[in-house]
Design an enzyme around this catalytic site. Structure first.
Site, PDB file in Angstrom:
ATOM      1  N   LYS A 265      -0.474   1.675  18.168  1.00 51.44           N
ATOM      2  CA  LYS A 265       0.085   0.658  17.146  1.00 51.44           C
ATOM      3  C   LYS A 265       1.050  -0.345  17.978  1.00 51.44           C
ATOM      4  O   LYS A 265       1.913   0.064  18.912  1.00 51.44           O
ATOM      5  CB  LYS A 265       1.239   1.631  16.520  1.00 51.44           C
ATOM      6  CG  LYS A 265       2.169   0.762  15.345  1.00 51.44           C
ATOM      7  CD  LYS A 265       2.938   1.595  14.761  1.00 51.44           C
ATOM      8  CE  LYS A 265       4.169   1.125  13.711  1.00 51.44           C
ATOM      9  NZ  LYS A 265       4.926   1.847  13.111  1.00 51.44           N
ATOM     10  N   LYS A 277      13.961  -2.927   5.582  1.00 51.11           N
ATOM     11  CA  LYS A 277      14.606  -1.862   6.349  1.00 51.11           C
ATOM     12  C   LYS A 277      16.398  -2.186   6.288  1.00 51.11           C
ATOM     13  O   LYS A 277      16.772  -3.465   6.349  1.00 51.11           O
ATOM     14  CB  LYS A 277      14.435  -1.579   8.039  1.00 51.11           C
ATOM     15  CG  LYS A 277      13.217  -1.027   8.103  1.00 51.11           C
ATOM     16  CD  LYS A 277      13.008  -0.748   9.756  1.00 51.11           C
ATOM     17  CE  LYS A 277      11.680  -0.174  10.040  1.00 51.11           C
ATOM     18  NZ  LYS A 277      11.384   1.177   9.394  1.00 51.11           N
ATOM     19  N   ASP A 347       6.973  -1.038   4.496  1.00 46.05           N
ATOM     20  CA  ASP A 347       7.376  -0.331   5.770  1.00 46.05           C
ATOM     21  C   ASP A 347       6.582   0.648   6.373  1.00 46.05           C
ATOM     22  O   ASP A 347       6.595   1.212   7.387  1.00 46.05           O
ATOM     23  CB  ASP A 347       8.889   0.091   5.620  1.00 46.05           C
ATOM     24  CG  ASP A 347       9.754   0.497   6.814  1.00 46.05           C
ATOM     25  OD1 ASP A 347       9.121  -0.186   8.065  1.00 46.05           O
ATOM     26  OD2 ASP A 347      10.701   0.692   6.793  1.00 46.05           O
ATOM     27  N   ARG A 351       0.432   2.656   9.812  1.00 39.45           N
ATOM     28  CA  ARG A 351      -0.729   3.335   9.516  1.00 39.45           C
ATOM     29  C   ARG A 351      -1.833   2.425   8.857  1.00 39.45           C
ATOM     30  O   ARG A 351      -3.022   2.810   9.098  1.00 39.45           O
ATOM     31  CB  ARG A 351      -0.404   4.395   8.252  1.00 39.45           C
ATOM     32  CG  ARG A 351      -0.024   3.856   7.193  1.00 39.45           C
ATOM     33  CD  ARG A 351       0.771   4.822   6.313  1.00 39.45           C
ATOM     34  NE  ARG A 351       2.018   5.356   6.786  1.00 39.45           N
ATOM     35  CZ  ARG A 351       2.823   6.235   6.333  1.00 39.45           C
ATOM     36  NH1 ARG A 351       2.278   6.850   5.176  1.00 39.45           N
ATOM     37  NH2 ARG A 351       3.957   6.421   6.728  1.00 39.45           N
TER      38      ARG A 351
HETATM   39  N1  BES Z   1       8.233   2.019  12.714  1.00 36.00           N
HETATM   40  C1  BES Z   1       8.638   2.887  11.725  1.00 36.00           C
HETATM   41  C2  BES Z   1       8.856   4.333  12.414  1.00 36.00           C
HETATM   42  C3  BES Z   1       9.985   4.489  13.227  1.00 36.00           C
HETATM   43  C4  BES Z   1      11.245   4.965  12.636  1.00 36.00           C
HETATM   44  C5  BES Z   1       9.992   4.113  14.518  1.00 36.00           C
HETATM   45  C6  BES Z   1      12.323   5.082  13.632  1.00 36.00           C
HETATM   46  C7  BES Z   1      11.051   4.431  15.517  1.00 36.00           C
HETATM   47  C8  BES Z   1      12.309   4.953  15.015  1.00 36.00           C
HETATM   48  C9  BES Z   1       7.738   2.861  10.704  1.00 36.00           C
HETATM   49  O1  BES Z   1       6.910   1.926  10.607  1.00 36.00           O
HETATM   50  C10 BES Z   1       8.430   3.273   9.295  1.00 36.00           C
HETATM   51  O2  BES Z   1       9.013   2.454   8.954  1.00 36.00           O
HETATM   52  N2  BES Z   1       8.290   4.152   8.773  1.00 36.00           N
HETATM   53  C11 BES Z   1       8.622   4.885   7.532  1.00 36.00           C
HETATM   54  C12 BES Z   1       7.611   5.230   6.523  1.00 36.00           C
HETATM   55  C13 BES Z   1       8.190   5.399   5.147  1.00 36.00           C
HETATM   56  C14 BES Z   1       8.283   4.282   4.669  1.00 36.00           C
HETATM   57  C15 BES Z   1       6.931   6.108   4.459  1.00 36.00           C
HETATM   58  C16 BES Z   1       9.666   5.785   7.883  1.00 36.00           C
HETATM   59  O3  BES Z   1       9.481   6.637   8.544  1.00 36.00           O
HETATM   60  O4  BES Z   1      10.800   5.839   7.028  1.00 36.00           O
HETATM   61 ZN    ZN Z   2       6.812   0.578  12.143  1.00 38.24          ZN
HETATM   62 ZN    ZN Z   3       7.650   0.273   9.158  1.00 36.34          ZN
END
Ligand code: BES
Ligand code: ZN
Ligand code: ZN
Length: 501
Positions: A265, A277, A347, A351
């Protein structure tokens, strides 16, 4: 950092720092009396009084008197010899590496004997010394004006041992190769997102290709459109930066078969898109390309050590931004595989880009797949910051992977992926899949979504959201990018080479 092998005659050492491991009962170490004789006859007394410590990883710095070839000695406590294992030795040398930099040393001499025990020989220690010192001495070159003038580099390391010098040198050099690749990955993670764009990441891959003779193909927006990579294109829609699918091929056999696919990724910045975010959750999202960095780091080791195993690296890179053109929740997109996806959360972009990258890797002949990604906050809730989360569809492949991770000391813990979980990923009125089934146990939904594209190919998912970036200094390096999984991925490829023969 160049290794020079010399016999352990302390009167011949010429280095800024002499490194001496001090286990409990150092008097039992072969050659200890020669060290005492050369350094100071008071040494045994100082160990008794605790001025020089045997406690694990306790470093005591002492100056050497005039007439010695070394200016200082670092004594590092090793605790009980029988408790020493690879992880502890690696950590000890990382602590030494950090201390060498802090004391502005440009050369060091390491006496191997005190670090050995019944299960760890000189060659193991030489390798771990290279790896540990290399990792521990990492410094990120910041953008502060004039800051790089302060930079210290360890130029040479003398290895004091009576063993076969070619073998010792080679082992130390492999350690250094590992550390350099990890450090490169760390730097990529640390780089600011306005500088490290998808194109820059591709430029880095081009450099690797040139250095190691990898075949390289980088797909831009137009080629993605022609192929129908609707998932990565959707994530890129709000960006002014060109997306890049970076493909590196390392060919080890005449026929392109038994191919390991490493998929990373490479989100160079994750604002969350319209599922924005919160401001505090956004800072640090420059590190959302940690998976890509891990894959590129592993390729660097593979390029250096050239295992007899074919490898394809596929990195999906773009930033996740907002504009009038950006994708949004409720959109339905068509991935490269043909599977349609209902976007519930912009967000959950990792995936999506991985979906197309995994399909691409499969189409390019990957028989095994490992995807590496800073995918979910869920994995941090579940496992914290020192354990990488994993999913798999193949027990045997995962067993092999776990052995590699035990070798490198990078802790991995597997979570379950059940039929019930898959049902929730496939639940949508609009499309084949949805990209955000809910927040309960969502590490599993994130990785499980990627698994939908791996299909029946043996696959391992690694969620490094908790382990890729450290908030403070840790056992093997400073705060910032950790380069996690670089060594484990490369080690796995090498292990799989040995097996097929
Ligand atoms: N890049 C983030 C995940 C992340 C969180 C990486 C903290 C490093 C530190 C990912 O793209 C994301 O935002 N994931 C969401 C998924 C949710 C929307 C289902 C998450 O984990 O909140
Ligand atoms: Zn991300
Ligand atoms: Zn994200």
């Amino acid at each position: 950092m160049k290794p020079i092998i010399v016999e352990p005659q302390f009167e011949k050492v010429a280095a800024d720092v002499l490194i001496i491991g001090v286990p409990e009962h150092p008097e039992n170490v072969d050659g200890w009396e020669r060290l005492v004789e050369n350094f100071s006859s008071r040494l045994p007394e100082w160990i008794k009084t605790g001025d020089v410590k045997t406690d694990f990883k306790k470093i005591v710095r002492l100056p050497a008197l005039d007439g010695k070839g070394y200016a200082r000695v670092f004594f590092i406590g090793l605790g009980a010899k029988q408790d020493l294992n690879e992880d502890r030795i690696r950590e000890s040398f990382a602590a030494i590496g950090k201390e060498l930099i802090a004391s502005k040393a440009t050369s060091a001499a390491v006496w191997l004997e005190p670090f050995t025990n019944d299960s760890l020989g000189h060659t193991d220690i030489a390798f771990l010394a290279g790896e540990g010192i290399g990792l521990g001495s990492y410094q990120f070159e910041s953008y502060k004006t004039g800051s790089n003038e302060k930079d210290v580099r360890i130029e040479t390391v003398q290895i004091l041992t009576e063993q076969d010098s070619d073998e010792m040198k080679a082992a130390f050099e492999v350690g250094i190769i590992h550390a350099k690749a990890v450090n490169e990955a760390r730097t990529l993670v640390n780089m600011p997102p306005n500088i490290l764009t998808a194109r820059k990441l591709a430029a880095h891959a081009h450099q690797l290709a040139e250095t190691y003779g990898f075949e390289i193909h980088v797909l831009g927006k137009q080629e993605m459109e022609e192929l129908g990579m609707g998932a990565i294109l959707a994530v890129n829609q709000g960006s002014v930066e060109e997306p890049q699918l970076i493909v590196l091929k390392y060919t080890a056999t005449e026929e392109w078969k038994e191919v390991i696919g490493l998929v990373g990724k490479g989100i160079t910045y994750d604002t969350g898109g319209y599922s924005l975010k919160p401001k505090d959750g956004m800072v640090g999202m420059k590190g959302d390309m940690g998976g890509a960095a891990a894959v590129l780091g592993a390729m660097q080791i593979i390029g250096e050590l050239r295992p007899a195993r074919n490898v394809i690296a596929v990195i999906a890179s773009t930033d996740n931004m907002i504009s009038g053109e950006a994708f949004k929740p409720d959109d339905v997109i068509t991935s490269l595989s043909g599977k349609t996806i209902e976007v519930l959360n912009t967000d959950a972009e990792g995936r999506l880009v991985l979906a197309d990258a995994v399909t691409y890797a499969k189409q390019a002949g990957a028989n095994y797949l490992i995807d590496v990604a800073t995918l979910t906050g869920g994995v941090i809730v579940a496992l914290g910051h020192d354990k990488t989360g994993a999913l798999t569809n193949d027990e045997t492949f995962f067993e092999e992977f776990l052995e590699a991770s035990a070798e490198t000391g990078e802790f991995v813990w597997r979570l379950p992926l059940t039929e019930k979980d898959k049902k929730r990923i496939r639940k949508s009125d609009m499309a084949d899949l949805n990209n955000s089934p809910g927040r309960d146990g969502h590490m599993i939904f994130g990785g499980g979504f990627v698994g939908e594209f791996a299909e029946n190919t043996p696959w391992i998912h690694l969620d490094i959201a908790g382990t890729s970036d450290a908030a403070s200094a840790h056992e093997l390096g400073p705060k910032g990018g950790t380069g996690v999984m670089v060594r484990t991925l490369a080690t796995l490829v090498q292990r799989m080479e040995a097996e097929e023969e």
